[in-house]
Design a protein around this motif. Sequence first.
Motif, PDB file in Angstrom:
ATOM      1  N   ALA A   1       0.991  -1.199   0.030  1.00 26.00           N
ATOM      2  CA  ALA A   1       0.202  -0.041   0.135  1.00 26.00           C
ATOM      3  C   ALA A   1       0.998   1.146   0.002  1.00 26.00           C
ATOM      4  CB  ALA A   1      -0.785   0.024   1.213  1.00 26.00           C
ATOM      5  N   ARG A   2       1.954   1.169   0.881  1.00 23.02           N
ATOM      6  CA  ARG A   2       2.864   2.280   0.835  1.00 23.02           C
ATOM      7  C   ARG A   2       3.716   2.660  -0.448  1.00 23.02           C
ATOM      8  NH1 ARG A   2       5.143   1.261   6.419  1.00 23.02           N
ATOM      9  NH2 ARG A   2       3.633   1.879   7.504  1.00 23.02           N
ATOM     10  N   GLU A   3       3.793   1.402  -1.187  1.00 20.20           N
ATOM     11  CA  GLU A   3       4.498   1.644  -2.445  1.00 20.20           C
ATOM     12  C   GLU A   3       3.629   2.298  -3.541  1.00 20.20           C
ATOM     13  OE1 GLU A   3       6.277  -2.096  -3.838  1.00 20.20           O
ATOM     14  OE2 GLU A   3       6.556  -1.495  -5.844  1.00 20.20           O
ATOM     15  N   ASN A   4       2.567   1.776  -3.336  1.00 18.42           N
ATOM     16  CA  ASN A   4       1.249   1.920  -4.296  1.00 18.42           C
ATOM     17  C   ASN A   4       0.971   3.732  -4.107  1.00 18.42           C
ATOM     18  OD1 ASN A   4      -0.677   1.796  -6.136  1.00 18.42           O
ATOM     19  ND2 ASN A   4      -2.051   0.867  -4.906  1.00 18.42           N
ATOM     20  N   ASP A   5       1.177   4.226  -2.817  1.00 22.36           N
ATOM     21  CA  ASP A   5       0.771   5.286  -2.641  1.00 22.36           C
ATOM     22  C   ASP A   5       1.891   6.164  -3.235  1.00 22.36           C
ATOM     23  OD1 ASP A   5      -1.616   5.309  -1.185  1.00 22.36           O
ATOM     24  OD2 ASP A   5      -1.012   5.369   0.708  1.00 22.36           O
ATOM     25  N   ALA A   6       3.179   5.857  -3.159  1.00 23.26           N
ATOM     26  CA  ALA A   6       4.301   6.630  -3.436  1.00 23.26           C
ATOM     27  C   ALA A   6       4.247   6.631  -5.084  1.00 23.26           C
ATOM     28  CB  ALA A   6       5.628   5.789  -3.035  1.00 23.26           C
TER      29      ALA A   6
ATOM     30  N   LYS B   1       1.646   6.377  -6.876  1.00 21.37           N
ATOM     31  CA  LYS B   1       0.447   7.165  -7.354  1.00 21.37           C
ATOM     32  C   LYS B   1       0.862   8.800  -7.126  1.00 21.37           C
ATOM     33  CE  LYS B   1      -3.573   4.263  -6.813  1.00 21.37           C
ATOM     34  NZ  LYS B   1      -4.687   3.839  -5.830  1.00 21.37           N
ATOM     35  N   THR B   2       1.649   9.123  -6.007  1.00 23.37           N
ATOM     36  CA  THR B   2       2.323  10.336  -5.983  1.00 23.37           C
ATOM     37  C   THR B   2       2.917  11.024  -7.019  1.00 23.37           C
ATOM     38  OG1 THR B   2       2.548   9.622  -3.817  1.00 23.37           O
ATOM     39  CG2 THR B   2       2.646  12.045  -4.021  1.00 23.37           C
ATOM     40  N   GLU B   3       4.097  10.001  -7.579  1.00 25.90           N
ATOM     41  CA  GLU B   3       4.681  10.149  -8.660  1.00 25.90           C
ATOM     42  C   GLU B   3       4.076  10.428  -9.883  1.00 25.90           C
ATOM     43  OE1 GLU B   3       8.462   9.907  -8.967  1.00 25.90           O
ATOM     44  OE2 GLU B   3       8.329  10.229  -6.653  1.00 25.90           O
ATOM     45  N   LEU B   4       2.952   9.678 -10.153  1.00 25.36           N
ATOM     46  CA  LEU B   4       2.344   9.738 -11.495  1.00 25.36           C
ATOM     47  C   LEU B   4       1.326  10.874 -11.396  1.00 25.36           C
ATOM     48  CD1 LEU B   4       1.631   6.248 -11.953  1.00 25.36           C
ATOM     49  CD2 LEU B   4       3.032   7.662 -13.413  1.00 25.36           C
ATOM     50  N   HIS B   5       1.089  11.783 -10.126  1.00 21.82           N
ATOM     51  CA  HIS B   5      -0.066  12.813 -10.109  1.00 21.82           C
ATOM     52  C   HIS B   5      -1.287  12.270 -10.364  1.00 21.82           C
ATOM     53  CE1 HIS B   5       3.017  15.510  -9.677  1.00 21.82           C
ATOM     54  NE2 HIS B   5       3.641  15.376 -10.849  1.00 21.82           N
ATOM     55  N   TRP B   6      -1.687  11.078  -9.633  1.00 19.58           N
ATOM     56  CA  TRP B   6      -2.775  10.328  -9.728  1.00 19.58           C
ATOM     57  C   TRP B   6      -3.955  11.085  -9.398  1.00 19.58           C
ATOM     58  CZ3 TRP B   6      -4.388   5.668 -11.641  1.00 19.58           C
ATOM     59  CH2 TRP B   6      -5.452   5.105 -11.314  1.00 19.58           C
ATOM     60  N   VAL B   7      -5.207  11.159 -10.264  1.00 17.01           N
ATOM     61  CA  VAL B   7      -6.367  11.939  -9.655  1.00 17.01           C
ATOM     62  C   VAL B   7      -6.911  10.860  -8.600  1.00 17.01           C
ATOM     63  CG1 VAL B   7      -8.513  12.985 -10.321  1.00 17.01           C
ATOM     64  CG2 VAL B   7      -6.414  13.126 -11.817  1.00 17.01           C
ATOM     65  N   PRO B   8      -7.275  11.180  -7.487  1.00 14.76           N
ATOM     66  CA  PRO B   8      -7.908  10.158  -6.593  1.00 14.76           C
ATOM     67  C   PRO B   8      -9.345   9.993  -6.875  1.00 14.76           C
ATOM     68  CG  PRO B   8      -7.569  12.380  -5.389  1.00 14.76           C
ATOM     69  CD  PRO B   8      -7.133  12.420  -6.715  1.00 14.76           C
ATOM     70  N   GLU B   9     -10.044   8.594  -6.786  1.00 18.06           N
ATOM     71  CA  GLU B   9     -11.319   8.464  -7.192  1.00 18.06           C
ATOM     72  C   GLU B   9     -12.281   8.761  -5.893  1.00 18.06           C
ATOM     73  OE1 GLU B   9     -11.155   4.241  -8.334  1.00 18.06           O
ATOM     74  OE2 GLU B   9     -10.139   4.514  -9.946  1.00 18.06           O
ATOM     75  N   PRO B  10     -13.427   9.045  -6.321  1.00 18.71           N
ATOM     76  CA  PRO B  10     -14.532   9.496  -5.113  1.00 18.71           C
ATOM     77  C   PRO B  10     -14.814   8.303  -4.330  1.00 18.71           C
ATOM     78  CG  PRO B  10     -15.579   9.469  -7.369  1.00 18.71           C
ATOM     79  CD  PRO B  10     -14.033   9.019  -7.647  1.00 18.71           C
TER      80      PRO B  10
END
Lengths: 184, 305
Positions: B101-106, B108-117
């Motif tokens: 989960a941490r790696e995934n978060d990291a 997503k931050t790298e990719l400027h991921w738009v969070p889903e509602p």
Amino acid sequence: MPPMQWDPSSEPQDTLGQRLDNAARHLLPSFIALLAIIVLSAPLGLPGAAELLPPLMIGSVFFWSLWRPSGMPPLNVFLLGIFMDLIGFTPLGVSAFILLLVHGLASYTRFGLMRLNFLLVWCVFGLIGAAASVLQWALACVFRLHALDPAPAFFEALLCIGIYPLLSAVSSWFLHILDGKPAS
Amino acid sequence: MLPVSIQVRQALGKLVLPALLLLSVGVMIAGQVEKRATEKARMAVAGTLAPLWNMVSHARAGVADVSNGIRQARHLSEENSRLEAENATLRRWYDVAVSLARENDALKTELHWVPEPVPSFVTGRVVADSGGIYARAVLLVAGTQSGIQTGNVALAANGLAGRVTEVGPHAARVLLITDISSRLPVMLESSHAPAIMVGDNSETPRLLYYPQDTRPLEGERVVTGDQAGAFPAGIPVGTVHYTHPGTPVVQPFARLNQLTMLRVFDFRQAEIEPPGAPGHVPLTHPSHRPLALPFKTLLSPGQEG
């Protein structure tokens, strides 16, 4: 002196208690069928509760129309069928139509059928149940506008035939209790 | 009692059955014509009976609890050792999950991921199995007052159960994925191939319209797809199983014949509005579909009407 006229009010009238008792005796079969519909549509975890309901209703309408038509008048049959359709997902009026047909067949042939022994009545009921299942399947196909799998109809017909002896035994016992005069 | 002669009364008595038969045929036709009124009547009946079914269902749950308790009391010690072993395994998996989960978060931050509602959900008790031989549907004690709307997605404990088709103030009807009128866009998870899952009133819905070059594999996971915009992608549905060669079916994860609770999610899929494009026909809710044919965008301005 005017001629003697028959006056309906001079008949011996039933007391209120007797009338209530009679009404209860006439309404009880329909009421039990109503309870069966409500209980069987609740999720009791019984295997095949949904499949069991139509054969049970066809069987009990047949039994009561044959042996005690006053306990299952056409209006009650119609209301039970409409209630079944409203609770279930079947097109409105289909169960009412089928149950009324079963009731009509049973009450037109009842004087012939009552003289037969149990096995022959069972055979006749098997035919009626199979016909009702096929009709239900056909109507379901018509309302969905494409041919459905006939396996459930076959299963329903078999359930109809299989459930009748048990249903008949329980209902006969019940009929016997209803006929027994209250202890006075 | 009306003062009619016995003959007239008998004649009337003979007319009751044909009259009722005609009436039921009339009801059948009226039910097909006035679908809205039928649905309203159904939900009214279901709404009045829901407390009764709730009682029956509670009583049944109580009985099941007691019998389960008695059965489990006999196997307490083996159950305990089995659970300890399972707990140890799960602890290891927990560590793995946290690091992932941490790696995934990291990432997503790298990719400027738009969070889903985050979807909102309510949980309701299943109080009635309102299907029959020709339908698979259940009734929930939760309605518009709890925020449920038509088209919401119902999930069982471990997979998709169905969609809300009718809502009353206190009750909602959920059409299960096994019903014969259920058609769902799904995705085969390992090949990412789209397919349509078609219910046939049996326990296992069939898979149709998958690409001929990527056939579903036995045991492959099936998740919802977002082709029609009705479902969010990735809700687990079941696994592929071949009953006969060439006819793949889905074994749903949810145990659809013994549902007790359902979570109803509002993913707000209808609020996602795609930007306009030539030839694009927007997906509208069936109840307020416009009467005109939606071909206007395809025709040139002079050809309309």
